[in-house]
Design an enzyme around this catalytic site. Sequence first.
Site, short mmCIF file in Angstrom:
data_model
loop_
_atom_site.label_atom_id
_atom_site.label_comp_id
_atom_site.label_asym_id
_atom_site.label_seq_id
_atom_site.Cartn_x
_atom_site.Cartn_y
_atom_site.Cartn_z
N ASN A 34 -16.87 11.76 10.48
CA ASN A 34 -17.45 13.13 10.04
C ASN A 34 -16.60 14.45 11.11
OD1 ASN A 34 -18.88 15.48 9.78
ND2 ASN A 34 -20.73 14.70 10.68
N HIS A 47 -13.56 20.69 12.81
CA HIS A 47 -14.75 20.57 13.20
C HIS A 47 -14.80 19.85 14.62
CE1 HIS A 47 -19.15 19.21 12.22
NE2 HIS A 47 -19.24 19.84 13.16
N GLU A 50 -16.66 24.88 8.81
CA GLU A 50 -16.89 24.41 10.15
C GLU A 50 -15.75 24.34 11.22
OE1 GLU A 50 -20.62 21.26 9.91
OE2 GLU A 50 -18.77 20.78 9.09
N GLU A 56 -25.17 25.03 2.77
CA GLU A 56 -25.63 23.67 3.11
C GLU A 56 -27.09 23.60 3.17
OE1 GLU A 56 -23.25 21.12 5.29
OE2 GLU A 56 -21.18 22.11 4.67
N ALA A 60 -30.88 20.58 2.80
CA ALA A 60 -31.67 19.61 2.08
C ALA A 60 -30.75 18.72 2.29
CB ALA A 60 -32.06 20.17 0.78
N ASN A 63 -15.60 5.69 13.50
CA ASN A 63 -16.33 5.77 12.13
C ASN A 63 -17.90 6.38 12.36
OD1 ASN A 63 -18.35 3.39 11.70
ND2 ASN A 63 -16.63 2.51 12.89
N PHE A 110 -23.23 7.51 7.29
CA PHE A 110 -23.30 8.96 7.40
C PHE A 110 -22.55 9.73 5.93
CE2 PHE A 110 -23.41 13.58 8.43
CZ PHE A 110 -24.56 13.75 9.27
N TRP A 116 -30.13 14.25 11.48
CA TRP A 116 -29.75 14.46 12.77
C TRP A 116 -30.97 14.92 13.84
CZ3 TRP A 116 -26.97 16.74 8.93
CH2 TRP A 116 -26.73 18.23 9.05
#
EC number: 3.2.1.23
Length: 1024
Positions: free
Chosen positions: A103, A419, A462, A538, A540, A598, A602, A1000
């Site tokens: 991510n 990010h 991001e 972004e 929900a 990894n 997610f 999170w």
Amino acid sequence: MTMITDSLAVVLQRRDWENPGVTQLNRLAAHPHFASWRNSEEARTDRPSQQLRSLNGEWRFAWFPAPEAVPESWLDCDLPDADTVVVPSNWQMHGYDAPIYTNVTYPITVNPPFVPAENPTGCYSLTFNIDECWLQKGQTRIIFDGVNSAFHLWCNGRWVGYGQDSRLPSEFDLSAFLRAGKNRLAVMVLRWSDGSYLEDQDMWRMSGIFRDVSLLHKPTTQISDFHVATRFNDDFSRAVLEAEVQMCGELRDELRVTVSLWQGETQVASGTTPFGGEIIDERGGYADRVTLRLNVENPALWSAEIPNLYRAVVELHTADGTLIEAEACDVGFREVRIENGLLLLNGKPVLIRGVNRHEHHPLHGQVMDEQTMVQDILLMKQNNFNAVRCSHYPNHPLWYTLCDRYGLYVVDEANIETHGMVPMNRLTDDPRWLPAMSERVTRMVQRDRNHPSVIIWSLGNESGHGANHDALYRWIKSVDPSRPVQYEGGGADTTATDIICPMYARVDEDQPFPAVPKWSIKKWLSLPGELRPLILCEYAHAMGNSLGGFAKYWQAFRQYPRLQGGFVWDWVDQSLIKYDENGNPWSAYGGDFGDTPNDRQFCMNGLVFADRTPHPALTEAKHQQQFFQFRLSGRTIEVTSEYLFRHSDNELLHWSVALDGKPLASGEMPLDVAPQDKQLIELPELPQPESTGQLWLTVHVVQPNATAWSEAGHISAWQQWRLAENLSVALPSAPHAIPQLTTSEMDFCIELGNKRWQFNRQSGFLSQMWIGDEKQLLTPLRDQFIRAPLDNDIGVSEATRIDPNAWVERWKAAGHYQAEVALLQCTADILADAVLITTAHAWQHQGKTLFISRKTYRIDGSGQMAITVDVEVASDTPHPARIGLTCQLAQVAERVNWLGLGPQENYPDRLTAACFDRWDLPLSDMYTPYVFPSENGLRCGTRELNYGPHQWRGDFQFNISRYSQQQLMETSHRHLLHAEEGTWLNIDGFHMGIGGDDSWSPSVSAEFQLSAGRYHYQLVWCQK
């Protein structure tokens, strides 16, 4: 054209892929889709062009661990051990190195612009014949629609050029390299480049030629670009189509451009003009450009609701009318602007019912085919979505055409995300990276600006907020003032965005993070001087069993006009298919390919599974986003249309009244509601039920005729109301036989006819039931306070990095999962007409009492067992996940029948889409196959449950499946679950919400937490 030696050694020495100032060599300028028709009618009807040839198919392929391992001989001939792969594809999906899911963390050591020396390299080659007439005149181009991450191109052993930015086309002029007969392309693709530092999106990291490859033949004198835009008068009754056309080549003074606008078979307007007539400044005008303006009366406007399209044909011809070339595009007459704090489409404030979408296929990785794209659009439309954000990169070119034609609003997003940088704007505030960022933004705009579906540009995702963002924001506003620009980085409300576009901001709760506070969406609107609309880029987070609290957002959207919706994260689970040793497919996530680093599961945040099977949460989204709202007053239903432009011309309102699921009356009538208007529907006198039970009125909006995106009979909206009911008084029943109690040292045994109940006096649990000689239980009936953790319960916690704030860690630390039971009481009493068993248990961990559960079991002469449960919760223990009972039934019945909310899985904070009725489903359908196993399949508001010979009555929630909570907790993937003996039944008096504002941090709203100190519930268990 940049000239460079053809030598591979020189290319390797240059290391263009580690230079942010080199984003391309010899790549042609960006432009809209070209087909170079030589017949205007073919352009108008969008027929396949004879000048456009696909090179998709089987290519030769060899993989190397680094570019330095590639032999020089490969430039001229295929390697003897080369394999064959299909283009387009990701080479990881063909077994070459591994896909990596991460991510935030970069998959390579962070040292921009440098990449690892071990840089997997794919060498593609294709031998093909060229049409000889293409060699005699004109220009032949090759178009790579998407290559990840960077590549060098050779043709017939000669170096052609270099390109990066994996999500936009790289196009090269091959004219000087082609020859009669066979020609050979050689493409060296590198997995990592300096561009990888700008492509740190939350997705699988894959490589290869993963979009289409094609040849395009253009005349020497050609249309090199064209741009269409629509302008309107105040009431949209008159419009002007502006078409700016650019050419290159010779004979400029003798050329003319004709732009014709068509609506189906009818030509609406047309104009012809020579080049060079428009004065731009004191030095004159462009000799190679022209702008035509066509007047259109009463244009049919484009919107997602009614995607009216025209067709613009651009013809380049000589003064005598000889056609040289034609290009064309669909045109939607629509206007986007921000006014008085509102995003307006055609003068109306639009409510964004949006979703983020990654390009993902479980078998093909990041390769998109038309069938999958259409499937996504149909599902979105059927579930009341009207917008999609291309997260986080420009999509396949066909996607935009389909969105134009089916009707979806698009946020087109540049392929920029950093990010994993610390700070996040490390690159985006660095002028050395401005050229790379600029190419990614400007080329996106130049490719996609003719699409009416694109209503907002996005600078990326991001990447913090840097000076480069400000520069690119100003460039877009200068080049295309017709669309707003959004960008979330740096706090969602910087100078680089026209829209406040936060991610995961909550409705009422502030998240005051340092530097980038995330205010509640209601508060954000009222900040001093803030006049922009707010659209969540972004929200929900739909990871696994999620989307709790979604209704709260939609209540706010409808209450505050400047809260104009948002984009759910996200559309599709990014799981990939792997195969076990027996060839059986299973769904894999991060780490399953040995990929390091990894981020596990997610990658699976979708409203649909990877194969596009809907999650139960999709129905909740559909219901909350429905375009018809209902209000009941007496026998009058007020139907309000939230459509901005569409009259209800294909809708029937079906109503029905049912008592405990038994139909009493129904009817149907056409809906005739103008946009943003209301219709009052008077129902006939409703029947008065003769018996007691729950009386419900249900309305459905049904589309009787098929549409471009739905079949006949599609249900687009629904609502239920519970009506007034008769009160009942329990009358004494006729005398029954009295149950017989037998007491032994170990058990209390109650017997009535062919039924027996056994309570173990040492444990205090109902340990067994018999019907005749058949045992009914495989495990005792016990209290249950836990659930197999949801993704939202786990948050970011993992074995090597514990988050003590995650629900699962709180429950573990408090001992909820390890609690041991102590018997406090187990007594039996014989009543006049029943036997009463009374028990009390303390659930303890490390000497501390967490819960005390007191139960009575009243078994009467009719064979009914009435269970009353009172639970006390320790004040200093975390709020439990559930308060209920569980046991393993001996039977495995085929079907489950219940009276309650359904048919889909529903939870206390995600149940507005569920309807009260009598439902009957196969047992297998009561389980939701989330790839990462967790608590699933709950049905709330249940009054009656029937399974096998058993019936339960009361007011409870339940789930029932072949899998225990323990197995769900201990299993990493759904394919590893095994059906256990019998059936596991969980009956809850109370169940905590599931949350979903994000995944999170604890996101279950307070009203859906089990925060009380005492709980009481009852149910009746009997045999049918």
